[in-house]
Design a protein around this motif. Structure first.
Motif, PDB file in Angstrom:
ATOM      1  N   PRO A 125      39.969  40.288  45.699  1.00  0.00           N
ATOM      2  CA  PRO A 125      39.198  40.598  46.901  1.00  0.00           C
ATOM      3  C   PRO A 125      39.960  40.341  48.202  1.00  0.00           C
ATOM      4  O   PRO A 125      39.671  40.959  49.220  1.00  0.00           O
ATOM      5  N   ASP A 126      40.938  39.403  48.196  1.00  0.00           N
ATOM      6  CA  ASP A 126      41.669  39.052  49.412  1.00  0.00           C
ATOM      7  C   ASP A 126      43.113  38.753  49.034  1.00  0.00           C
ATOM      8  O   ASP A 126      43.419  37.692  48.458  1.00  0.00           O
ATOM      9  N   TRP A 133      46.996  31.099  47.036  1.00  0.00           N
ATOM     10  CA  TRP A 133      46.604  30.474  45.771  1.00  0.00           C
ATOM     11  C   TRP A 133      47.806  30.392  44.823  1.00  0.00           C
ATOM     12  O   TRP A 133      48.040  29.377  44.182  1.00  0.00           O
ATOM     13  N   PHE A 134      48.569  31.479  44.761  1.00  0.00           N
ATOM     14  CA  PHE A 134      49.763  31.494  43.904  1.00  0.00           C
ATOM     15  C   PHE A 134      50.778  30.459  44.382  1.00  0.00           C
ATOM     16  O   PHE A 134      51.400  29.774  43.567  1.00  0.00           O
ATOM     17  N   ASP A 135      50.932  30.342  45.698  1.00  0.00           N
ATOM     18  CA  ASP A 135      51.834  29.318  46.249  1.00  0.00           C
ATOM     19  C   ASP A 135      51.366  27.916  45.843  1.00  0.00           C
ATOM     20  O   ASP A 135      52.185  27.085  45.445  1.00  0.00           O
ATOM     21  N   GLU A 136      50.077  27.654  45.954  1.00  0.00           N
ATOM     22  CA  GLU A 136      49.520  26.344  45.577  1.00  0.00           C
ATOM     23  C   GLU A 136      49.800  26.011  44.121  1.00  0.00           C
ATOM     24  O   GLU A 136      49.905  24.842  43.763  1.00  0.00           O
ATOM     25  N   MET A 150      56.952  48.706  49.711  1.00  0.00           N
ATOM     26  CA  MET A 150      55.498  48.789  49.479  1.00  0.00           C
ATOM     27  C   MET A 150      54.848  47.504  49.981  1.00  0.00           C
ATOM     28  O   MET A 150      54.848  46.487  49.290  1.00  0.00           O
ATOM     29  N   LYS A 151      54.305  47.559  51.175  1.00  0.00           N
ATOM     30  CA  LYS A 151      53.617  46.395  51.741  1.00  0.00           C
ATOM     31  C   LYS A 151      52.240  46.266  51.075  1.00  0.00           C
ATOM     32  O   LYS A 151      51.702  47.212  50.514  1.00  0.00           O
ATOM     33  N   ASP A 152      51.670  45.090  51.154  1.00  0.00           N
ATOM     34  CA  ASP A 152      50.332  44.818  50.627  1.00  0.00           C
ATOM     35  C   ASP A 152      50.262  44.932  49.112  1.00  0.00           C
ATOM     36  O   ASP A 152      49.205  45.232  48.541  1.00  0.00           O
ATOM     37  N   VAL A 166      49.610  42.480  41.877  1.00  0.00           N
ATOM     38  CA  VAL A 166      48.352  42.000  42.448  1.00  0.00           C
ATOM     39  C   VAL A 166      48.080  42.834  43.694  1.00  0.00           C
ATOM     40  O   VAL A 166      48.922  42.923  44.584  1.00  0.00           O
ATOM     41  N   ILE A 167      46.897  43.453  43.724  1.00  0.00           N
ATOM     42  CA  ILE A 167      46.533  44.356  44.804  1.00  0.00           C
ATOM     43  C   ILE A 167      45.149  44.019  45.338  1.00  0.00           C
ATOM     44  O   ILE A 167      44.359  43.370  44.677  1.00  0.00           O
ATOM     45  N   GLN A 168      44.880  44.526  46.540  1.00  0.00           N
ATOM     46  CA  GLN A 168      43.546  44.484  47.129  1.00  0.00           C
ATOM     47  C   GLN A 168      43.125  45.948  47.244  1.00  0.00           C
ATOM     48  O   GLN A 168      43.787  46.726  47.929  1.00  0.00           O
ATOM     49  N   ALA A 169      42.054  46.334  46.582  1.00  0.00           N
ATOM     50  CA  ALA A 169      41.673  47.737  46.426  1.00  0.00           C
ATOM     51  C   ALA A 169      41.633  48.511  47.733  1.00  0.00           C
ATOM     52  O   ALA A 169      42.196  49.612  47.828  1.00  0.00           O
ATOM     53  N   ASP A 170      40.982  47.985  48.757  1.00  0.00           N
ATOM     54  CA  ASP A 170      40.849  48.741  49.999  1.00  0.00           C
ATOM     55  C   ASP A 170      42.182  48.932  50.718  1.00  0.00           C
ATOM     56  O   ASP A 170      42.358  49.884  51.475  1.00  0.00           O
TER      57      ASP A 170
END
Length: 177
Positions: A125-126, A133-136, A150-152, A166-170
């Motif tokens: 979602p974000d 989260w992955f960094d943590e 390819m950004k985002d 890992v993608i954010q759909a919108d």
């Protein structure tokens, strides 16, 4: 009229005999199931729906999913097994017994030469929150959201070196032609 898919050379119309066909799962071989299960449950929030052991052939299968609160997963084993095999988008981790004890053992990730298999993908979602989260959790990055052409789009690696997109759909809406 409902959407019937983009048309490209080689694409055929769906035959009535294929009604009800669905992609159930993608399988990845893993060296150490405890390490992989910890990664996919802790980092990606997946739950094990079913473990199947095949003692004679010395391997185990773990079927994982991201469940929603509304999912009605049966408690009874046979019903849960049938339910598992009727779902979409599961991840099957296959463990060939003994690989976890072989120090130099590794599976080909498909991205090294010769290339083959590429990656699996999670929609989140974000994207920025996922990257944090992955960094943590000290996840190994192949590419961060602000890197490359390819950004985002994020790419990380699982414990066996398989790539995970890992993608954010919108944010994907304007991708490609």
């Amino acid at each position: 009229m409902s959407f019937s898919g983009e048309q490209h050379p080689g694409v055929s119309a769906s035959a009535p005999q294929t009604q009800g066909f669905r992609l159930n799962h993608t399988m990845l071989r893993v060296k150490d199931p405890e390490r992989s299960l910890a990664f996919y449950s802790r980092v990606f929030g997946m739950q094990v729906l079913r473990r199947l052991d095949f003692e004679e052939m010395r391997f185990s299968l773990y079927f994982l999913a991201n469940l929603d609160a509304a999912d009605q997963v049966p408690e009874e084993t046979e019903a849960r097994t049938a339910w598992t095999f009727s779902q979409k988008g599961l991840l099957e981790l296959t463990h060939n017994w003994g690989t976890e004890e072989q120090e130099e053992f590794a599976y080909h990730d498909g991205n090294a030469e010769p290339q083959g298999f590429g990656h699996i993908c999670f929609s989140v979602p974000d994207l920025n929150a996922a990257q944090a989260w992955f960094d943590e959790h000290a996840v190994t990055f192949v590419k961060r959201a602000d890197q490359g052409k390819m950004k985002d789009v994020i790419f990380v690696k699982d414990p066996d070196g398989y790539w995970i997109e890992v993608i954010q759909a919108d944010l994907m809406a304007a991708m490609g032609d």
